[in-house]
Motif scaffolding. Structure first.
Motif, PDB file in Angstrom:
ATOM      1  N   ASN A  49       0.861  -1.189   0.000  1.00  0.00           N
ATOM      2  CA  ASN A  49       0.000   0.000   0.000  1.00  0.00           C
ATOM      3  C   ASN A  49       0.897   1.238   0.000  1.00  0.00           C
ATOM      4  OD1 ASN A  49      -1.960   1.942   0.324  1.00  0.00           O
ATOM      5  ND2 ASN A  49      -2.516   1.336   2.417  1.00  0.00           N
ATOM      6  N   SER A  53      -1.782   3.898  -3.069  1.00  0.00           N
ATOM      7  CA  SER A  53      -1.927   3.094  -4.281  1.00  0.00           C
ATOM      8  C   SER A  53      -1.288   1.726  -4.041  1.00  0.00           C
ATOM      9  CB  SER A  53      -1.246   3.765  -5.476  1.00  0.00           C
ATOM     10  OG  SER A  53      -1.879   4.978  -5.835  1.00  0.00           O
ATOM     11  N   THR A  54      -1.755   0.721  -4.783  1.00  0.00           N
ATOM     12  CA  THR A  54      -1.198  -0.619  -4.634  1.00  0.00           C
ATOM     13  C   THR A  54      -0.048  -0.823  -5.609  1.00  0.00           C
ATOM     14  OG1 THR A  54      -3.338  -1.507  -3.955  1.00  0.00           O
ATOM     15  CG2 THR A  54      -1.695  -3.085  -4.713  1.00  0.00           C
ATOM     16  N   LYS A  55       1.101  -1.173  -5.061  1.00  0.00           N
ATOM     17  CA  LYS A  55       2.283  -1.478  -5.875  1.00  0.00           C
ATOM     18  C   LYS A  55       2.515  -2.987  -5.810  1.00  0.00           C
ATOM     19  CE  LYS A  55       6.422  -0.887  -4.190  1.00  0.00           C
ATOM     20  NZ  LYS A  55       7.602  -0.244  -3.575  1.00  0.00           N
ATOM     21  N   ASN A  76      -3.831   0.330 -10.454  1.00  0.00           N
ATOM     22  CA  ASN A  76      -3.508  -0.600  -9.381  1.00  0.00           C
ATOM     23  C   ASN A  76      -3.804  -2.029  -9.825  1.00  0.00           C
ATOM     24  OD1 ASN A  76      -2.896   1.471  -7.462  1.00  0.00           O
ATOM     25  ND2 ASN A  76      -5.085   1.816  -7.202  1.00  0.00           N
ATOM     26  N   SER A  95      -8.016   1.954 -12.098  1.00  0.00           N
ATOM     27  CA  SER A  95      -7.360   3.258 -12.019  1.00  0.00           C
ATOM     28  C   SER A  95      -8.386   4.333 -11.708  1.00  0.00           C
ATOM     29  CB  SER A  95      -6.660   3.580 -13.340  1.00  0.00           C
ATOM     30  OG  SER A  95      -7.601   3.890 -14.350  1.00  0.00           O
TER      31      SER A  95
END
Length: 389
Positions: A49, A53-55, A76, A95
């Protein structure tokens, strides 16, 4: 397993059932949200997180090297899965400007194939707005993050009205990604600043606990200072800033109008708690496992009842002087309808405009698309009438 016992952020740790040994498996400068493996264990998929945003990272465990992903639209990744032979990967991509779509990718190829297009045919994706991550200093110098949406037509010669959006919780987080409700309002010329006030998740456990037993005070000031940040932007109409939010964000909306009555021009309270005394004393059986954590954060009504009354907007509704919209589900087990009935009656008694939208077939949040649409249109009509007039 996941734990934040070893540092500020959630890390993945490994437990050996044979030896009883605990050892670190994965950590980052943000919370590690998930980790899992393909069928044989060759590919490790993890998500972080990272600043709302999710990486996602994918590692070939035989080499320890990251897998080079194909060129993809910004967004994401989630729901990554490998085929049984581990040659094909499927995933969803979401997105700010697109709902989740399903992709498949043959490992090693230069492009992934998009299988779905879930955005309505009636919407031009070019009309939608990508957010930016913004930070500002609050009343005590603490840095507060937020997600900012700027309407395309906004500029210094065409200033737009704005809304501070407050997430649910307590302890939630506003994140990037597709929100039909927010894009609808932005498309109609309203800037939205989704502030992640102290007490929000995603920024470390110290930040998360900064609002413990300070709800409606310190965290509310973060929201007020978020409004001040909006006023510093040359494309925002400084005199036309409202506040809205759902659940805990609905409480914060009502609290802002009751305790900071001159700060915001309007408020939209969506399924929001306004009487903490009633809410904390009537926790349903299915909340029992969550009750201790909630009491640790909000306070036990047996000992903190006086403070709960002091921060409950319902008991201070006489202070509300700005137009208010209340959204309520008749079947809400958390925020009982009587709570919103009482708030609406109290604010009306002040001679203040109040719009009350009651959904007979909803509880705490929306489950039906037609009700979401009805609510979104109601927000817009209310804002056009009382904020951007």
């Amino acid at each position: 397993y996941s734990t934040d016992a070893k540092g500020e952020f959630a890390e993945v740790w490994r437990y050996d059932l044979t030896t009883g040994e605990h050892s670190p498996a994965l950590k980052d400068e943000w919370d590690v949200s998930f980790i899992y493996f393909s069928k044989s264990g060759r590919y490790q998929v993890s998500g972080v997180n990272a600043d709302a945003s999710t990486k996602v990272s994918i590692i070939d465990t035989t080499t320890g090297k990251a897998i080079a992903m194909p060129s993809l639209p910004a967004g994401n990744l989630r729901g990554v899965n490998f085929s049984a032979d581990e040659k094909t990967m499927a995933f969803y991509l979401n997105s700010d400007t697109s709902p989740s779509n399903l992709f498949v990718w043959q490992l090693g190829e230069s492009k992934a194939k998009q299988l779905t297009n879930t955005l309505s045919d009636a919407i031009d994706q070019n009309d939608l707005v990508e957010s930016t991550i913004v930070r500002f200093k609050s009343f005590d110098g603490l840095e507060i993050p937020g997600v900012l949406y700027k309407p395309k037509q906004a500029n210094s010669n065409n200033k737009v009205p704005a809304l501070v959006w407050v997430h649910g919780g307590p302890g939630g987080q506003s994140r990037t990604g597709y929100s039909a409700m927010q894009q609808h309002l932005v498309n109609h010329g309203y800037a939205i600043f989704a502030v992640n006030n102290r007490g929000s998740s995603g920024y470390g456990k110290t930040f998360f606990h900064l609002d413990d037993k300070k709800h409606g005070t310190d965290d509310l000031q973060d929201i007020v200072y978020g409004k001040k940040h909006l006023q510093s932007l040359d494309w925002v109409d400084a005199d036309k800033i409202g506040i809205m939010g759902g659940s805990y964000g609905g409480f914060m909306t009502a609290a802002a109008l009751a305790f900071e009555p001159e700060e915001f021009k309007v408020g939209i309270n969506i399924f929001g708690v306004t009487n903490w005394v009633r809410t904390l004393n009537s926790i349903p059986p299915w909340w029992e496992s969550f009750k201790k954590a909630l009491y640790d954060e909000m306070g036990d009504p047996a000992t903190d009842g006086e403070r709960h009354r002091a921060i409950s907007p319902l008991f201070h509704a006489k202070n509300i002087t700005k137009p208010l919209m209340v959204i309520q589900g008749a079947n809400d087990p958390r925020v009982l309808q009587v709570e919103s009935d009482e708030l609406v009656a109290a604010v009306k008694a002040n001679g203040v405009p109040v719009e009350y939208v009651l959904f007979d077939d909803e509880g705490h949040g929306f489950t039906k698309k037609e009700n979401r649409i009805k609510a979104s249109n109601a927000y817009l009509e209310f804002l056009n009438t009382y904020l951007d007039k």
